[in-house]
Design a protein around this motif. Structure first.
Motif, short mmCIF file in Angstrom:
data_model
loop_
_atom_site.label_atom_id
_atom_site.label_comp_id
_atom_site.label_asym_id
_atom_site.label_seq_id
_atom_site.Cartn_x
_atom_site.Cartn_y
_atom_site.Cartn_z
N VAL A 331 31.03 31.67 36.72
CA VAL A 331 30.46 32.45 35.62
C VAL A 331 31.36 33.66 35.40
N SER A 332 31.69 33.91 34.15
CA SER A 332 32.50 35.09 33.83
C SER A 332 31.70 35.99 32.90
N GLY A 333 31.97 37.27 32.98
CA GLY A 333 31.31 38.24 32.12
C GLY A 333 32.06 39.55 32.15
N ARG A 334 31.68 40.45 31.28
CA ARG A 334 32.35 41.75 31.18
C ARG A 334 31.36 42.88 31.46
N HIS A 335 31.78 43.77 32.30
CA HIS A 335 31.03 45.01 32.53
C HIS A 335 31.95 45.94 33.30
N TYR A 336 32.35 47.03 32.65
CA TYR A 336 33.30 47.93 33.28
C TYR A 336 32.63 49.20 33.82
N ASN A 337 31.27 49.21 33.81
CA ASN A 337 30.54 50.37 34.29
C ASN A 337 29.52 49.98 35.36
N VAL A 338 29.79 48.92 36.10
CA VAL A 338 28.82 48.42 37.07
C VAL A 338 29.09 49.04 38.44
N ALA A 339 28.00 49.45 39.13
CA ALA A 339 28.12 50.09 40.44
C ALA A 339 28.43 49.05 41.51
N GLY A 340 28.90 49.53 42.66
CA GLY A 340 29.27 48.63 43.75
C GLY A 340 28.10 47.82 44.27
N TRP A 341 26.91 48.44 44.40
CA TRP A 341 25.76 47.70 44.92
C TRP A 341 25.35 46.58 43.97
N GLN A 342 25.54 46.80 42.66
CA GLN A 342 25.23 45.75 41.69
C GLN A 342 26.19 44.58 41.81
N LYS A 343 27.48 44.88 42.03
CA LYS A 343 28.45 43.81 42.27
C LYS A 343 28.06 42.99 43.50
#
Length: 552
Positions: A331-343
């Protein structure tokens, strides 16, 4: 002058033209997309030049890059008696595609030579295509064309094309003159008296090409709305150049385009999933039995759906799911403001549901309950694949989890973790688990320099206290973007184009925002990871205890 832009629709290529485009085994992909009646993804817009005179420029205005690339051909033509050339330049509104042309008439006036340089600014590199073609208009109004490049499309009825692939300028001119002498006097060439006459010949050729392409819907014009967006880029670039300077404007424009949401995400995603599944089934086949293939597809769908749901919950955009033959799915997606815990949660969301659900159902078999064969195989595949994905090696889910929770805290830790992952994958490959792991190890190794580079840039910018907050959670604030661009360029040994610099800027911006979790959150995430691994091990032990059989 803005160019008219067209979208390349590969589904309307003939089977032979598909081969002309690739001349390699990758033609199978084009054929599959053609049979499924869908365009091949990722095709660049193609500009159309109707009147070459609209793009004529003074020789001194030709770009240094074009002059350097085209001069050897032009000097060779001058040595053969061709007149000084006329120069032309055209660019798309976003600057990604540039067309440079030079036309020179030979001393006898029977032929013209067109030297062209096409420049496409791709994500990480600039693609340059330098070509030479020699034209003569015959008395029967047929165009005789000698070309040094391979055939890409079918030959037009009003043209006779002679191909001498890879020929030098002198060799191609000899080829052209030999053909003129052969057909003379039955088809004598008409005289080309001046630049306007030469432009009329090339304009006729371009018109015939487009008159063949458009009715076949091989190239389709943009809608008025799409064309308006592309035309507006001209003004947007000029405005940005006035505000931040010409060195930053092209990169900022690419950043805006990269973070723009896909206007038709569902349709494109469904097509990509369907086509990739079709290719996956063809590649995988039934060598391990149809029950195993069905179980594998279901397990991969559940796994990737877990990632998809988590990414959707955290605001990722342009989500796409696809199957990858011999490797699995992604799965690919874009998000350049995501926190480390969310990753970290996104990484666990794929393997966790499959392991927990399959292990729980496995435990019910001790009560004497038996699943149908296809279900039993599905549970087995679910435990094995998901547990394998939790191994602490990049680019597996377990590796990305540990990287987001622990190793992203320092460039040295992150880079070292990738080095260990490479050796770990090679070691597992030698154990005979999967011969494909060696290729994953190679790609991981190739990414190590960029990991170190981006980590060092992000570390330096964090030390400067660079603000990374985005008002919409999607775009990059202009002051932040400029600071990152300067840092990226400072570490460039070879200057990048605007597209490549923008992509690197986004990668660094994402790294700046992916701050590692605090101590309590880190311990909680690690405990969750350990619990899921334990559940997978229990499922494996239950499998052994029940003496699971894989026979059909």
């Amino acid at each position: 002058m803005p160019l008219s832009l067209y979208r390349f629709n590969t589904q309307n290529l003939s089977f032979a033209e598909c081969w002309y485009q690739t001349r390699s085994p990758s033609v199978l992909l084009l054929w599959i997309f053609k049979l499924l009646r869908t365009p091949f993804p990722g095709q660049a817009l193609v500009p159309r030049i109707d009147r070459q005179s609209d793009f004529r420029i003074a020789p001194e205005l030709a770009s240094p890059e074009a002059v350097e690339a085209m001069t050897p051909r032009l000097e060779a033509l001058a040595a053969l008696g061709f007149q000084p050339p006329s120069w032309y330049r055209a660019t798309t509104p976003d600057g990604r595609v540039e067309i440079h042309l030079a036309i020179a008439i030979d001393a006898s006036g029977t032929s013209l030579a067109r030297v062209s340089l096409g420049v496409i600014h791709a994500a990480n590199k600039t693609i340059r295509n330098n070509q030479l073609a020699i034209f003569s208009l015959l008395s029967d109004q047929t165009l005789l064309i000698s070309s040094s490049v391979p055939k890409k499309f079918r030959t037009l009825p009003g043209s006779r094309v002679i191909r001498n692939v890879g020929a030098t300028t002198h060799q191609l001119w000899q080829t052209h003159v030999a053909e003129l002498n052969r057909i003379y006097p039955a088809c004598a060439p008409t005289l080309i008296e001046n630049t306007a006459a030469a432009e009329a010949i090339t304009d006729r050729y371009e018109a015939e090409v487009w008159n063949d392409w458009i009715p076949r819907r091989l190239f389709e014009p943009l809608s008025p709305e799409e064309q308006a967006v592309e035309d507006a880029l001209v003004g947007e670039r000029a405005k940005l150049a006035a505000e931040v300077g010409p060195n930053y404007a092209p990169v900022l424009l690419e950043l805006e385009k990269s973070t723009r949401a896909n206007p038709k995400p569902w349709r494109n995603s469904i097509w990509l999933l369907a086509i990739s599944l079709f290719v996956f089934v063809l590649a995988q086949g039934s060598r391990d039995g149809w029950n195993y293939l069905i179980a594998l597809i279901v397990v991969l769908l559940v796994h990737e759906s877990g990632h998809w749901i988590a990414m959707r919950a955290f605001g990722y955009s342009n989500l796409k799911m696809l199957f990858i033959p011999f490797f699995g799915a992604a799965v690919s997606g874009r998000h350049y403001n995501v926190a480390g815990w969310q990753k970290a949660v996104v990484s666990l969301a794929g393997p966790a549901p499959g392991i927990v659900f399959a292990t729980a159902l496995y435990l019910t078999t001790f009560s004497g309950f038996h699943f149908p064969d296809v279900v039993a195989k599905g549970l087995f595949v679910a435990v094995v694949i998901n547990l394998f994905n939790l191994l602490p090696f990049l680019p597996l889910d377990g590796g990305w989890f540990l990287n987001a929770v622990l190793f992203c805290r320092h460039p040295l830790l992150e880079t070292g973790f990738k080095v260990i992952a490479v050796f770990g994958l090679i070691g597992i490959n030698f154990l005979g688990t999967s011969g494909l792991l060696i290729y994953i190890a190679i790609f991981t190794a190739l990414s190590i320099p960029s990991t170190w580079r981006r980590g060092k840039i992000a570390q330096a910018l964090r030390a400067q206290g660079l603000a990374t907050a985005s008002h919409d959670g999607r775009t990059v604030p202009v002051p932040t973007a400029i600071a990152i661009i300067d840092a990226v360029r400072a570490r460039d040994r070879v200057p990048r184009n605007a597209v490549g610099t923008a992509q690197e800027t986004l990668e660094v911006f994402e790294r700046l925002n992916a701050t590692p979790p605090n101590l309590i959150t880190t311990l909680g995430l690690l405990a969750t990871y350990g619990g899921i691994v334990l559940a997978g091990l229990i499922g494996t032990l239950v499998l052994v205890a029940r003496h699971f059989s894989f026979s059909e």
